[in-house]
Write an enzyme that holds these catalytic residues in place. Structure first.
Site, PDB file in Angstrom:
ATOM      1  N   GLU A 217      12.952  -9.175   2.439  1.00  0.00           N
ATOM      2  CA  GLU A 217      12.138  -8.038   2.891  1.00  0.00           C
ATOM      3  C   GLU A 217      12.927  -6.754   2.663  1.00  0.00           C
ATOM      4  OE1 GLU A 217      11.055  -8.280   7.044  1.00  0.00           O
ATOM      5  OE2 GLU A 217      10.539  -6.139   7.116  1.00  0.00           O
TER       6      GLU A 217
ATOM      7  N   HIS B 170      12.869  -2.254   2.569  1.00  0.00           N
ATOM      8  CA  HIS B 170      12.233  -0.974   2.879  1.00  0.00           C
ATOM      9  C   HIS B 170      13.111   0.142   2.358  1.00  0.00           C
ATOM     10  CE1 HIS B 170       9.371  -3.006   5.415  1.00  0.00           C
ATOM     11  NE2 HIS B 170      10.387  -3.700   5.909  1.00  0.00           N
TER      12      HIS B 170
ATOM     13  N   TYR C 293      10.833   9.253   1.871  1.00  0.00           N
ATOM     14  CA  TYR C 293      10.920   8.232   0.821  1.00  0.00           C
ATOM     15  C   TYR C 293      11.625   8.698  -0.460  1.00  0.00           C
ATOM     16  CZ  TYR C 293       7.602   5.916   3.900  1.00  0.00           C
ATOM     17  OH  TYR C 293       7.011   5.328   4.990  1.00  0.00           O
TER      18      TYR C 293
ATOM     19  N   PRO D   5       0.795  -1.225   0.000  1.00  0.00           N
ATOM     20  CA  PRO D   5       0.000   0.000   0.000  1.00  0.00           C
ATOM     21  C   PRO D   5       0.828   1.276   0.000  1.00  0.00           C
ATOM     22  CG  PRO D   5      -0.841  -1.527   1.629  1.00  0.00           C
ATOM     23  CD  PRO D   5       0.401  -2.138   1.063  1.00  0.00           C
ATOM     24  N   ASN D   6       0.330   2.225  -0.755  1.00  0.00           N
ATOM     25  CA  ASN D   6       0.852   3.602  -0.822  1.00  0.00           C
ATOM     26  C   ASN D   6       2.169   3.743  -1.576  1.00  0.00           C
ATOM     27  OD1 ASN D   6      -1.329   4.727   0.778  1.00  0.00           O
ATOM     28  ND2 ASN D   6      -0.407   3.675   2.516  1.00  0.00           N
TER      29      ASN D   6
ATOM     30  N   ARG E 255      12.700   4.812  12.983  1.00  0.00           N
ATOM     31  CA  ARG E 255      11.440   5.550  12.928  1.00  0.00           C
ATOM     32  C   ARG E 255      10.555   5.199  14.136  1.00  0.00           C
ATOM     33  NH1 ARG E 255       9.006   5.061   7.149  1.00  0.00           N
ATOM     34  NH2 ARG E 255       7.730   6.766   7.999  1.00  0.00           N
TER      35      ARG E 255
ATOM     36  N   ALA F 234       3.048  -0.636   4.873  1.00  0.00           N
ATOM     37  CA  ALA F 234       2.488  -0.745   6.227  1.00  0.00           C
ATOM     38  C   ALA F 234       2.040  -2.170   6.565  1.00  0.00           C
ATOM     39  CB  ALA F 234       1.319   0.212   6.375  1.00  0.00           C
TER      40      ALA F 234
ATOM     41  N   ARG G  45       4.840  11.220  -2.132  1.00  0.00           N
ATOM     42  CA  ARG G  45       4.502  10.824  -0.758  1.00  0.00           C
ATOM     43  C   ARG G  45       5.685  11.088   0.189  1.00  0.00           C
ATOM     44  NH1 ARG G  45       4.634   4.615   1.396  1.00  0.00           N
ATOM     45  NH2 ARG G  45       3.787   5.069   3.460  1.00  0.00           N
TER      46      ARG G  45
ATOM     47  N   ASN H 132       8.476  -5.287  -0.560  1.00  0.00           N
ATOM     48  CA  ASN H 132       8.293  -4.114   0.291  1.00  0.00           C
ATOM     49  C   ASN H 132       6.788  -4.054   0.545  1.00  0.00           C
ATOM     50  OD1 ASN H 132       8.056  -1.741   1.640  1.00  0.00           O
ATOM     51  ND2 ASN H 132       9.122  -0.483   0.105  1.00  0.00           N
TER      52      ASN H 132
HETATM   53  C1  DQA Z   1       8.164   1.296   4.134  1.00  0.00           C
HETATM   54  C2  DQA Z   1       8.170   1.479   5.657  1.00  0.00           C
HETATM   55  C3  DQA Z   1       6.798   1.212   6.238  1.00  0.00           C
HETATM   56  O1  DQA Z   1       6.809   1.406   7.648  1.00  0.00           O
HETATM   57  C4  DQA Z   1       5.776   2.162   5.640  1.00  0.00           C
HETATM   58  O2  DQA Z   1       4.485   1.867   6.108  1.00  0.00           O
HETATM   59  C5  DQA Z   1       5.807   2.163   4.148  1.00  0.00           C
HETATM   60  C6  DQA Z   1       7.112   2.155   3.477  1.00  0.00           C
HETATM   61  C7  DQA Z   1       9.515   1.688   3.506  1.00  0.00           C
HETATM   62  O3  DQA Z   1       9.746   1.297   2.368  1.00  0.00           O
HETATM   63  O4  DQA Z   1      10.315   2.391   4.121  1.00  0.00           O
HETATM   64  O5  DQA Z   1       4.783   2.277   3.485  1.00  0.00           O
HETATM   65  O6  DQA Z   1       7.936  -0.075   3.843  1.00  0.00           O
END
Ligand code: DQA
Length: 146
Positions: A97, A99, A22, A9-10, A106, A76, A17, A73
């Site tokens: 995994e 990010h 990011y 998501p997102n 954070r 959330a 964003r 990735n």
């Molecule tokens: C994320 C870190 C997550 O905590 C966050 O919700 C994201 C992006 C990252 O790539 O840093 O959506 O996965």
């Protein structure tokens, strides 16, 4: 070999964003860089993004017989999704995994990941580079498995 990149998501909003966290690179730019690097390494890429947990679970299920490694990735969903964790465990493919941000620097709610316990490894905090480093990691994990 084929690597499945999954984005949660997102992540479709990358570029606009929270750029201070990011960066300004879009997911399309990241995909292009991954594909360019993969082309030089003779690796095939499938690159997907969804805001829906169920869709991501479905993609993990169907990767079982078509892909060698998953790079994920989960956004959330990393911090909430037992379903994605179980799907990774069930499909049996090695998963990396990733990010963009260093989630451990954070908020405390980002420190826990449902996925880490079933991941071959974790790459976090390198922005777009996390995606490119994951390709090297995927090739290495695959080679060591054969
Ligand atoms: C994320 C870190 C997550 O905590 C966050 O919700 C994201 C992006 C990252 O790539 O840093 O959506 O996965």
């Amino acid at each position: 070999m084929k690597v499945l990149y999954l984005n949660g998501p997102n992540l479709n909003l990358l570029g606009t964003r929270e750029p201070e966290i990011y960066g300004k690179t879009t997911l399309g730019d990241i995909e292009k860089s991954v594909r360019d690097k993969a082309g030089q390494m003779d690796v095939e890429i499938e690159f997907r993004q969804s805001n829906a947990e169920s869709e991501i679970v479905g993609w993990i299920h169907s990767s079982k017989n078509t892909c060698s490694v998953i790079v994920i990735n989960a956004g959330a969903l990393t911090h909430t999704s037992l379903a994605i964790r179980d799907a990774i465990a069930a499909c049996g493919l090695p998963a990396i995994e990733i990010h963009l941000s260093n989630t451990h620097r954070r908020e405390p709610f980002r420190h826990f990941s449902y996925l880490s316990g079933v991941a071959a490894g974790i790459i976090a905090g390198f922005g777009k580079q996390s995606y490119l480093l994951a390709l090297d990691a995927a090739v290495s994990v695959h080679a060591n498995r054969k």
